[in-house]
Design a protein around this motif. Structure first.
Motif, PDB file in Angstrom:
ATOM      1  N   VAL A  69       0.843  -1.203   0.000  1.00  0.00           N
ATOM      2  CA  VAL A  69       0.000   0.000   0.000  1.00  0.00           C
ATOM      3  C   VAL A  69       0.875   1.248   0.000  1.00  0.00           C
ATOM      4  O   VAL A  69       0.642   2.180  -0.777  1.00  0.00           O
ATOM      5  N   VAL A  70       1.888   1.280   0.859  1.00  0.00           N
ATOM      6  CA  VAL A  70       2.781   2.444   0.900  1.00  0.00           C
ATOM      7  C   VAL A  70       3.513   2.578  -0.433  1.00  0.00           C
ATOM      8  O   VAL A  70       3.696   3.684  -0.944  1.00  0.00           O
ATOM      9  N   GLY A  71       3.907   1.460  -1.031  1.00  0.00           N
ATOM     10  CA  GLY A  71       4.574   1.501  -2.326  1.00  0.00           C
ATOM     11  C   GLY A  71       3.699   2.071  -3.428  1.00  0.00           C
ATOM     12  O   GLY A  71       4.175   2.773  -4.313  1.00  0.00           O
ATOM     13  N   GLU A  72       2.413   1.779  -3.374  1.00  0.00           N
ATOM     14  CA  GLU A  72       1.486   2.246  -4.411  1.00  0.00           C
ATOM     15  C   GLU A  72       0.927   3.633  -4.131  1.00  0.00           C
ATOM     16  O   GLU A  72       0.765   4.437  -5.042  1.00  0.00           O
ATOM     17  N   LYS A  73       0.603   3.911  -2.848  1.00  0.00           N
ATOM     18  CA  LYS A  73      -0.135   5.128  -2.508  1.00  0.00           C
ATOM     19  C   LYS A  73       0.616   6.084  -1.597  1.00  0.00           C
ATOM     20  O   LYS A  73       0.106   7.146  -1.271  1.00  0.00           O
ATOM     21  N   GLY A  74       1.784   5.663  -1.124  1.00  0.00           N
ATOM     22  CA  GLY A  74       2.524   6.485  -0.181  1.00  0.00           C
ATOM     23  C   GLY A  74       1.971   6.320   1.229  1.00  0.00           C
ATOM     24  O   GLY A  74       0.955   5.658   1.436  1.00  0.00           O
ATOM     25  N   ILE A  75       2.644   6.940   2.176  1.00  0.00           N
ATOM     26  CA  ILE A  75       2.233   6.863   3.574  1.00  0.00           C
ATOM     27  C   ILE A  75       0.818   7.419   3.741  1.00  0.00           C
ATOM     28  O   ILE A  75       0.023   6.899   4.517  1.00  0.00           O
ATOM     29  N   ALA A  76       0.496   8.463   2.986  1.00  0.00           N
ATOM     30  CA  ALA A  76      -0.825   9.091   3.107  1.00  0.00           C
ATOM     31  C   ALA A  76      -1.953   8.122   2.738  1.00  0.00           C
ATOM     32  O   ALA A  76      -3.081   8.275   3.214  1.00  0.00           O
ATOM     33  N   GLY A  77      -1.671   7.132   1.914  1.00  0.00           N
ATOM     34  CA  GLY A  77      -2.691   6.175   1.503  1.00  0.00           C
ATOM     35  C   GLY A  77      -2.845   4.996   2.433  1.00  0.00           C
ATOM     36  O   GLY A  77      -3.669   4.105   2.187  1.00  0.00           O
ATOM     37  N   LEU A  78      -2.071   4.985   3.506  1.00  0.00           N
ATOM     38  CA  LEU A  78      -2.101   3.861   4.436  1.00  0.00           C
ATOM     39  C   LEU A  78      -3.204   4.044   5.464  1.00  0.00           C
ATOM     40  O   LEU A  78      -3.291   5.070   6.127  1.00  0.00           O
ATOM     41  N   SER A  79      -4.055   3.063   5.584  1.00  0.00           N
ATOM     42  CA  SER A  79      -5.064   3.023   6.635  1.00  0.00           C
ATOM     43  C   SER A  79      -5.309   1.551   6.962  1.00  0.00           C
ATOM     44  O   SER A  79      -4.941   0.664   6.185  1.00  0.00           O
ATOM     45  N   HIS A  80      -5.917   1.310   8.099  1.00  0.00           N
ATOM     46  CA  HIS A  80      -6.239  -0.077   8.440  1.00  0.00           C
ATOM     47  C   HIS A  80      -7.152  -0.672   7.365  1.00  0.00           C
ATOM     48  O   HIS A  80      -7.010  -1.837   7.000  1.00  0.00           O
ATOM     49  N   ARG A  81      -8.044   0.138   6.845  1.00  0.00           N
ATOM     50  CA  ARG A  81      -8.984  -0.329   5.824  1.00  0.00           C
ATOM     51  C   ARG A  81      -8.269  -0.704   4.524  1.00  0.00           C
ATOM     52  O   ARG A  81      -8.532  -1.759   3.949  1.00  0.00           O
ATOM     53  N   THR A  82      -7.337   0.156   4.054  1.00  0.00           N
ATOM     54  CA  THR A  82      -6.642  -0.164   2.799  1.00  0.00           C
ATOM     55  C   THR A  82      -5.753  -1.387   2.959  1.00  0.00           C
ATOM     56  O   THR A  82      -5.630  -2.194   2.041  1.00  0.00           O
TER      57      THR A  82
ATOM     58  N   ASP B 270      -6.513  -8.971   2.168  1.00  0.00           N
ATOM     59  CA  ASP B 270      -7.693  -9.839   2.093  1.00  0.00           C
ATOM     60  C   ASP B 270      -7.974 -10.483   3.457  1.00  0.00           C
ATOM     61  O   ASP B 270      -8.107 -11.699   3.583  1.00  0.00           O
ATOM     62  N   VAL B 271      -8.020  -9.604   4.468  1.00  0.00           N
ATOM     63  CA  VAL B 271      -8.350 -10.032   5.828  1.00  0.00           C
ATOM     64  C   VAL B 271      -9.431  -9.093   6.367  1.00  0.00           C
ATOM     65  O   VAL B 271      -9.598  -7.978   5.875  1.00  0.00           O
ATOM     66  N   PRO B 272     -10.159  -9.519   7.382  1.00  0.00           N
ATOM     67  CA  PRO B 272     -11.145  -8.621   7.989  1.00  0.00           C
ATOM     68  C   PRO B 272     -10.459  -7.400   8.607  1.00  0.00           C
ATOM     69  O   PRO B 272      -9.326  -7.491   9.101  1.00  0.00           O
ATOM     70  N   LEU B 273     -11.136  -6.270   8.578  1.00  0.00           N
ATOM     71  CA  LEU B 273     -10.593  -5.040   9.142  1.00  0.00           C
ATOM     72  C   LEU B 273     -10.152  -5.238  10.587  1.00  0.00           C
ATOM     73  O   LEU B 273      -9.098  -4.741  11.002  1.00  0.00           O
ATOM     74  N   GLY B 274     -10.906  -6.002  11.351  1.00  0.00           N
ATOM     75  CA  GLY B 274     -10.554  -6.241  12.748  1.00  0.00           C
ATOM     76  C   GLY B 274      -9.217  -6.941  12.931  1.00  0.00           C
ATOM     77  O   GLY B 274      -8.575  -6.789  13.964  1.00  0.00           O
ATOM     78  N   SER B 275      -8.793  -7.684  11.923  1.00  0.00           N
ATOM     79  CA  SER B 275      -7.496  -8.364  12.017  1.00  0.00           C
ATOM     80  C   SER B 275      -6.345  -7.373  12.035  1.00  0.00           C
ATOM     81  O   SER B 275      -5.352  -7.574  12.727  1.00  0.00           O
ATOM     82  N   THR B 276      -6.474  -6.314  11.250  1.00  0.00           N
ATOM     83  CA  THR B 276      -5.375  -5.338  11.218  1.00  0.00           C
ATOM     84  C   THR B 276      -5.264  -4.621  12.552  1.00  0.00           C
ATOM     85  O   THR B 276      -4.161  -4.411  13.051  1.00  0.00           O
ATOM     86  N   THR B 277      -6.409  -4.273  13.133  1.00  0.00           N
ATOM     87  CA  THR B 277      -6.357  -3.568  14.419  1.00  0.00           C
ATOM     88  C   THR B 277      -6.046  -4.514  15.573  1.00  0.00           C
ATOM     89  O   THR B 277      -5.551  -4.076  16.611  1.00  0.00           O
ATOM     90  N   TYR B 278      -6.321  -5.795  15.415  1.00  0.00           N
ATOM     91  CA  TYR B 278      -5.958  -6.779  16.435  1.00  0.00           C
ATOM     92  C   TYR B 278      -4.436  -6.918  16.502  1.00  0.00           C
ATOM     93  O   TYR B 278      -3.850  -6.902  17.591  1.00  0.00           O
ATOM     94  N   HIS B 279      -3.791  -7.040  15.351  1.00  0.00           N
ATOM     95  CA  HIS B 279      -2.340  -7.226  15.312  1.00  0.00           C
ATOM     96  C   HIS B 279      -1.579  -5.912  15.481  1.00  0.00           C
ATOM     97  O   HIS B 279      -0.461  -5.910  16.004  1.00  0.00           O
ATOM     98  N   PHE B 280      -2.170  -4.812  15.007  1.00  0.00           N
ATOM     99  CA  PHE B 280      -1.498  -3.511  15.043  1.00  0.00           C
ATOM    100  C   PHE B 280      -2.506  -2.465  15.497  1.00  0.00           C
ATOM    101  O   PHE B 280      -3.325  -1.999  14.705  1.00  0.00           O
TER     102      PHE B 280
END
Length: 178
Positions: free
Chosen positions: A20-33, A39-49
């Motif tokens: 994501v950072v490679g394609e969109k830069g830091i500004a394009g980074l979100s838990h959703r993106t 290809d994981v549930p949104l809750g997985s990203t916030t669970y791990h990070f």
């Protein structure tokens, strides 16, 4: 429904964040993106990070490991007979060879520490680790200066899109090595 055990999920999330950072830069980074990319549930990203900074720390650590692998694979620091300037110029040449997308991404993560204090210790780890490795071949002050010079050469190559000039790098590095 039972939870599915997925031991690779955290790594997939880190890899997705790097893409994501490679394609969109830091500004394009979100838990959703990142969740969509991994290809994981949104809750997985916030669970791990818990925070995006936590995710960026993991991504930066992984990027740092890439350069460390280049250094280790060459093995020239262990041999005191190796010309240090040749070895360092070779490292940079190997790192900057070919597609520079990965190197640009690593520097983007590294420079994100300017605005994100949580990343500063991880960004500093890279410089300290390299200086520690070099201090086995030279004094600590020169080792830190060599790291700064190598950083500067790499940034100039990336920012100007000029081809890497290994002869120039070797010559400048020799001037700093006692």
């Amino acid at each position: 429904m039972a939870r599915r055990y997925d031991p690779e999920r955290q790594q997939r999330i880190i890899d997705a964040a790097i893409r994501v950072v490679g394609e969109k830069g830091i500004a394009g980074l979100s838990h959703r993106t990142v969740a969509a990319e991994a290809d994981v549930p949104l809750g997985s990203t916030t669970y791990h990070f818990k925070t995006l900074d936590d995710l960026l720390v993991a991504a930066l650590r992984q990027a740092n490991e890439g350069f460390a692998k280049v250094i280790t694979s060459r093995g020239g620091l262990q041999d005191p007979g190796t010309d240090l300037a040749v070895e360092l110029a070779g490292w940079m040449g190997e790192w900057l060879a070919g597609d520079r997308t990965g190197v640009e991404l690593e520097y983007e993560l590294y420079l994100a520490a300017l605005r994100r204090p949580a990343l500063r210790p991880v960004a500093a780890e890279w410089a300290h680790d390299l200086a520690d490795r070099l201090s086995h071949r030279t004094d600590p002050v020169t080792a830190r200066a060599l790291v700064a010079l190598m950083d500067g050469i790499c940034l100039q190559v990336l920012l100007t899109e000029a081809p890497y000039d290994e002869d120039y790098a070797r010559d400048v590095l020799r001037r700093m090595i006692p």
